[in-house]
Design a protein around this motif. Structure first.
Motif, PDB file in Angstrom:
ATOM      1  N   VAL A 187       0.845  -1.201   0.000  1.00  0.00           N
ATOM      2  CA  VAL A 187       0.000   0.000   0.000  1.00  0.00           C
ATOM      3  C   VAL A 187       0.878   1.249   0.000  1.00  0.00           C
ATOM      4  CG1 VAL A 187      -1.657   1.359   1.353  1.00  0.00           C
ATOM      5  CG2 VAL A 187      -1.981  -1.115   1.099  1.00  0.00           C
ATOM      6  N   MET A 188       1.878   1.254   0.867  1.00  0.00           N
ATOM      7  CA  MET A 188       2.769   2.412   0.958  1.00  0.00           C
ATOM      8  C   MET A 188       3.498   2.644  -0.365  1.00  0.00           C
ATOM      9  SD  MET A 188       4.085   1.680   4.846  1.00  0.00           S
ATOM     10  CE  MET A 188       5.411   2.848   4.860  1.00  0.00           C
ATOM     11  N   GLY A 189       3.924   1.569  -1.006  1.00  0.00           N
ATOM     12  CA  GLY A 189       4.599   1.692  -2.295  1.00  0.00           C
ATOM     13  C   GLY A 189       3.673   2.208  -3.383  1.00  0.00           C
ATOM     14  N   GLY A 211       5.620   7.317   2.975  1.00  0.00           N
ATOM     15  CA  GLY A 211       6.591   6.741   3.900  1.00  0.00           C
ATOM     16  C   GLY A 211       5.987   6.226   5.184  1.00  0.00           C
ATOM     17  N   ALA A 212       4.715   6.487   5.378  1.00  0.00           N
ATOM     18  CA  ALA A 212       4.017   6.006   6.575  1.00  0.00           C
ATOM     19  C   ALA A 212       2.534   5.908   6.248  1.00  0.00           C
ATOM     20  CB  ALA A 212       4.226   6.956   7.753  1.00  0.00           C
ATOM     21  N   VAL A 213       1.866   4.997   6.946  1.00  0.00           N
ATOM     22  CA  VAL A 213       0.432   4.823   6.732  1.00  0.00           C
ATOM     23  C   VAL A 213      -0.255   4.759   8.091  1.00  0.00           C
ATOM     24  CG1 VAL A 213       0.586   2.293   6.555  1.00  0.00           C
ATOM     25  CG2 VAL A 213      -1.302   3.498   5.448  1.00  0.00           C
ATOM     26  N   LEU A 214      -1.420   5.363   8.162  1.00  0.00           N
ATOM     27  CA  LEU A 214      -2.184   5.347   9.412  1.00  0.00           C
ATOM     28  C   LEU A 214      -2.897   4.014   9.571  1.00  0.00           C
ATOM     29  CD1 LEU A 214      -3.784   8.910   9.269  1.00  0.00           C
ATOM     30  CD2 LEU A 214      -1.678   8.189  10.403  1.00  0.00           C
ATOM     31  N   VAL A 266       0.470   4.094  13.744  1.00  0.00           N
ATOM     32  CA  VAL A 266       1.112   4.483  12.493  1.00  0.00           C
ATOM     33  C   VAL A 266       2.178   3.441  12.179  1.00  0.00           C
ATOM     34  CG1 VAL A 266       2.569   6.212  11.338  1.00  0.00           C
ATOM     35  CG2 VAL A 266       0.756   6.951  12.885  1.00  0.00           C
ATOM     36  N   LEU A 267       2.257   3.059  10.921  1.00  0.00           N
ATOM     37  CA  LEU A 267       3.317   2.165  10.468  1.00  0.00           C
ATOM     38  C   LEU A 267       4.179   2.950   9.487  1.00  0.00           C
ATOM     39  CD1 LEU A 267       4.500  -0.748  10.417  1.00  0.00           C
ATOM     40  CD2 LEU A 267       3.194  -1.057   8.311  1.00  0.00           C
ATOM     41  N   SER A 268       5.472   2.995   9.747  1.00  0.00           N
ATOM     42  CA  SER A 268       6.380   3.747   8.886  1.00  0.00           C
ATOM     43  C   SER A 268       7.474   2.852   8.322  1.00  0.00           C
ATOM     44  CB  SER A 268       7.026   4.891   9.682  1.00  0.00           C
ATOM     45  OG  SER A 268       7.915   4.359  10.653  1.00  0.00           O
ATOM     46  N   GLU A 269       8.165   3.383   7.328  1.00  0.00           N
ATOM     47  CA  GLU A 269       9.310   2.671   6.766  1.00  0.00           C
ATOM     48  C   GLU A 269      10.350   2.422   7.855  1.00  0.00           C
ATOM     49  OE1 GLU A 269      10.257   5.515   3.738  1.00  0.00           O
ATOM     50  OE2 GLU A 269       9.072   4.464   2.229  1.00  0.00           O
ATOM     51  N   ARG A 270      10.471   3.348   8.775  1.00  0.00           N
ATOM     52  CA  ARG A 270      11.414   3.205   9.885  1.00  0.00           C
ATOM     53  C   ARG A 270      11.042   2.000  10.753  1.00  0.00           C
ATOM     54  NH1 ARG A 270      12.336   8.204  13.906  1.00  0.00           N
ATOM     55  NH2 ARG A 270      13.473   8.997  12.115  1.00  0.00           N
ATOM     56  N   ASP A 271       9.741   1.824  11.021  1.00  0.00           N
ATOM     57  CA  ASP A 271       9.298   0.656  11.789  1.00  0.00           C
ATOM     58  C   ASP A 271       9.694  -0.627  11.069  1.00  0.00           C
ATOM     59  OD1 ASP A 271       7.981   2.143  13.844  1.00  0.00           O
ATOM     60  OD2 ASP A 271       6.258   2.404  12.507  1.00  0.00           O
ATOM     61  N   TYR A 272       9.476  -0.649   9.771  1.00  0.00           N
ATOM     62  CA  TYR A 272       9.826  -1.823   8.976  1.00  0.00           C
ATOM     63  C   TYR A 272      11.329  -2.109   9.063  1.00  0.00           C
ATOM     64  CZ  TYR A 272      10.905  -4.713   4.950  1.00  0.00           C
ATOM     65  OH  TYR A 272      11.390  -5.708   4.149  1.00  0.00           O
ATOM     66  N   ALA A 273      12.127  -1.080   8.860  1.00  0.00           N
ATOM     67  CA  ALA A 273      13.577  -1.265   8.862  1.00  0.00           C
ATOM     68  C   ALA A 273      14.085  -1.759  10.212  1.00  0.00           C
ATOM     69  CB  ALA A 273      14.270   0.040   8.483  1.00  0.00           C
TER      70      ALA A 273
END
Length: 144
Positions: free
Chosen positions: A29-31, A36-39, A49-56
């Protein structure tokens, strides 16, 4: 400038997911949305919130699989939010002191938009540019 004024310029489009999808699906979805983040919103209530930082940090660095991990396992649940009446100086203070990149905008616990550090910096730069142009024309007007 207020958050509401910023939203009127940038728009208040909100992209959201539920916490029970996989991190992989959330990343898709983010892509697709180029964000860079989705609620994470459930029953019209902001859950996180989920962010690219959380993923990394919570998937990649811990050797987890994004297809086997659910959003609720890694999303940030202690979310800093702002109101439409808040000014950009307050937003920048939150971004700086709380080290966040995205601020959901809430009215009566309902999400009405989201602003990012990029949105805030861009708006502040525009304000400063206008101030400089005004002062420059004022100074040159006095000399003439």
């Amino acid at each position: 400038m207020t958050v509401n004024q910023l939203l009127s310029i940038k728009g208040n489009k909100i992209h959201s997911i539920v916490s029970t999808i996989t991190v992989y699906d959330a990343l898709k979805v983010m892509g697709e949305k180029n964000i860079g983040a989705v609620l994470v919103i459930e029953d019209n209530i902001l859950k996180g919130v989920l962010s690219e930082r959380d993923y990394a940090r919570k998937i990649v660095l811990k050797n987890k699989a994004s297809k086997d991990t659910y959003v609720y396992e890694i999303m940030e649940t202690d979310v800093e939010t702002v109101k439409p009446t808040d000014d950009l100086d307050y937003c920048m203070e939150l971004i700086t002191t709380k080290r966040v990149r995205h601020l959901p905008v809430l009215v009566d616990d309902l999400v009405v938009g989201i602003i990012s550090i990029g949105d805030v910096v861009k708006a502040i730069m525009e304000i400063q540019k206008n101030t400089i142009e005004y002062l420059d024309s004022y100074i040159h007007g006095i000399k003439a």
